[in-house]
Scaffold this motif. Structure first.
Motif, PDB file in Angstrom:
ATOM      1  N   ILE A  25      -0.347 -21.916 -29.960  1.00 56.69           N
ATOM      2  CA  ILE A  25       0.826 -21.883 -29.334  1.00 56.69           C
ATOM      3  C   ILE A  25       0.651 -21.967 -27.731  1.00 56.69           C
ATOM      4  N   LYS A  26       1.757 -22.418 -27.176  1.00 57.64           N
ATOM      5  CA  LYS A  26       1.693 -22.549 -25.831  1.00 57.64           C
ATOM      6  C   LYS A  26       2.080 -21.151 -25.175  1.00 57.64           C
ATOM      7  N   LEU A  27       1.512 -20.857 -24.272  1.00 60.78           N
ATOM      8  CA  LEU A  27       1.291 -19.410 -23.292  1.00 60.78           C
ATOM      9  C   LEU A  27       2.797 -18.984 -23.269  1.00 60.78           C
ATOM     10  N   ASP A  28       3.584 -19.764 -22.713  1.00 62.95           N
ATOM     11  CA  ASP A  28       5.034 -19.228 -22.690  1.00 62.95           C
ATOM     12  C   ASP A  28       6.022 -19.061 -24.024  1.00 62.95           C
ATOM     13  N   GLN A  29       5.448 -19.956 -24.830  1.00 65.03           N
ATOM     14  CA  GLN A  29       6.284 -19.607 -26.242  1.00 65.03           C
ATOM     15  C   GLN A  29       5.866 -18.492 -26.848  1.00 65.03           C
ATOM     16  N   LEU A  30       4.529 -17.982 -26.536  1.00 62.45           N
ATOM     17  CA  LEU A  30       3.946 -16.983 -27.166  1.00 62.45           C
ATOM     18  C   LEU A  30       4.732 -15.673 -26.654  1.00 62.45           C
ATOM     19  N   MET A  31       4.876 -15.668 -25.231  1.00 57.76           N
ATOM     20  CA  MET A  31       5.418 -14.672 -24.408  1.00 57.76           C
ATOM     21  C   MET A  31       6.679 -14.345 -24.840  1.00 57.76           C
ATOM     22  N   LYS A  32       7.621 -15.546 -25.166  1.00 59.53           N
ATOM     23  CA  LYS A  32       8.971 -15.088 -25.636  1.00 59.53           C
ATOM     24  C   LYS A  32       8.975 -14.683 -27.110  1.00 59.53           C
ATOM     25  N   PHE A  33       8.173 -14.966 -27.943  1.00 61.87           N
ATOM     26  CA  PHE A  33       7.935 -14.969 -29.298  1.00 61.87           C
ATOM     27  C   PHE A  33       7.729 -13.250 -29.404  1.00 61.87           C
ATOM     28  N   GLY A  56      -8.851 -12.307 -20.272  1.00 66.41           N
ATOM     29  CA  GLY A  56      -9.313 -11.527 -19.166  1.00 66.41           C
ATOM     30  C   GLY A  56      -9.038 -12.169 -17.711  1.00 66.41           C
ATOM     31  N   GLU A  57      -8.591 -13.498 -17.694  1.00 65.44           N
ATOM     32  CA  GLU A  57      -8.664 -14.113 -16.644  1.00 65.44           C
ATOM     33  C   GLU A  57      -7.244 -14.668 -16.320  1.00 65.44           C
ATOM     34  N   VAL A  58      -6.674 -14.475 -14.915  1.00 68.54           N
ATOM     35  CA  VAL A  58      -5.539 -14.673 -14.672  1.00 68.54           C
ATOM     36  C   VAL A  58      -5.069 -16.165 -14.984  1.00 68.54           C
ATOM     37  N   GLU A  59      -3.676 -16.550 -15.681  1.00 69.49           N
ATOM     38  CA  GLU A  59      -3.931 -17.939 -16.110  1.00 69.49           C
ATOM     39  C   GLU A  59      -2.231 -18.327 -15.419  1.00 69.49           C
ATOM     40  N   LEU A  60      -2.258 -19.499 -14.834  1.00 67.23           N
ATOM     41  CA  LEU A  60      -1.293 -19.726 -13.931  1.00 67.23           C
ATOM     42  C   LEU A  60      -0.427 -21.380 -14.687  1.00 67.23           C
ATOM     43  N   ARG A  61      -0.909 -21.417 -15.911  1.00 66.42           N
ATOM     44  CA  ARG A  61      -0.344 -22.608 -16.589  1.00 66.42           C
ATOM     45  C   ARG A  61       0.403 -22.170 -17.756  1.00 66.42           C
ATOM     46  N   ARG A  62       1.701 -22.549 -17.542  1.00 65.86           N
ATOM     47  CA  ARG A  62       2.625 -21.852 -18.738  1.00 65.86           C
ATOM     48  C   ARG A  62       2.343 -22.412 -19.927  1.00 65.86           C
ATOM     49  N   GLY A  63       1.885 -23.950 -19.747  1.00 66.89           N
ATOM     50  CA  GLY A  63       1.743 -24.803 -21.305  1.00 66.89           C
ATOM     51  C   GLY A  63       0.106 -24.685 -21.874  1.00 66.89           C
ATOM     52  N   LYS A  64      -0.526 -23.277 -21.059  1.00 64.41           N
ATOM     53  CA  LYS A  64      -1.861 -23.323 -21.714  1.00 64.41           C
ATOM     54  C   LYS A  64      -1.798 -22.857 -23.225  1.00 64.41           C
ATOM     55  N   LYS A  65      -2.692 -23.797 -23.946  1.00 61.12           N
ATOM     56  CA  LYS A  65      -2.792 -23.677 -25.214  1.00 61.12           C
ATOM     57  C   LYS A  65      -3.501 -22.284 -25.864  1.00 61.12           C
ATOM     58  N   ILE A  66      -2.637 -21.561 -26.632  1.00 61.84           N
ATOM     59  CA  ILE A  66      -3.476 -20.291 -26.878  1.00 61.84           C
ATOM     60  C   ILE A  66      -3.932 -20.357 -28.605  1.00 61.84           C
ATOM     61  N   TYR A  67      -5.096 -20.123 -28.733  1.00 61.22           N
ATOM     62  CA  TYR A  67      -5.805 -20.260 -30.189  1.00 61.22           C
ATOM     63  C   TYR A  67      -6.270 -18.901 -30.587  1.00 61.22           C
ATOM     64  N   PRO A  68      -6.224 -19.108 -31.982  1.00 69.88           N
ATOM     65  CA  PRO A  68      -6.755 -17.702 -32.621  1.00 69.88           C
ATOM     66  C   PRO A  68      -8.006 -17.329 -32.127  1.00 69.88           C
TER      67      PRO A  68
END
Length: 82
Positions: A25-33, A56-68
């Motif tokens: 799931i993309k980071l920005d989508q997860l945050m809205k969810f 644990g690391e600052v992420e600046l890409r809203r489209g970053k793919k987040i995995y299980p």
């Protein structure tokens, strides 16, 4: 499809486990969810201001793919992706 399955406490804040049934799931989508934000614009602002951490690391890409197995943190809440 995404669903929240459990809330647990961790030292210094709250942790939620979120189960996804897709590969990522993309980071920005997860945050809205999570329900902590009302709009994608709010997610974008937090990300670009360096207020979001992935694993644990600052992420600046809203489209970053987040995995299980990843963790995402903002507003002193950690989200463990399962």
């Amino acid at each position: 499809m995404v669903k929240c399955i459990i809330d647990v406490m961790f030292l210094g804040g709250k942790m939620q486990e979120i189960k996804i049934t897709t590969e990522f799931i993309k980071l920005d989508q997860l945050m809205k969810f999570t329900g902590e934000l009302e709009t994608g614009g709010q997610a974008k602002e937090l990300i670009l201001n360096g207020e979001v951490k992935v694993n644990g690391e600052v992420e600046l890409r809203r489209g970053k793919k987040i995995y299980p197995g990843d963790t995402v943190e903002f507003f002193d809440i950690k989200y463990k992706i399962a």
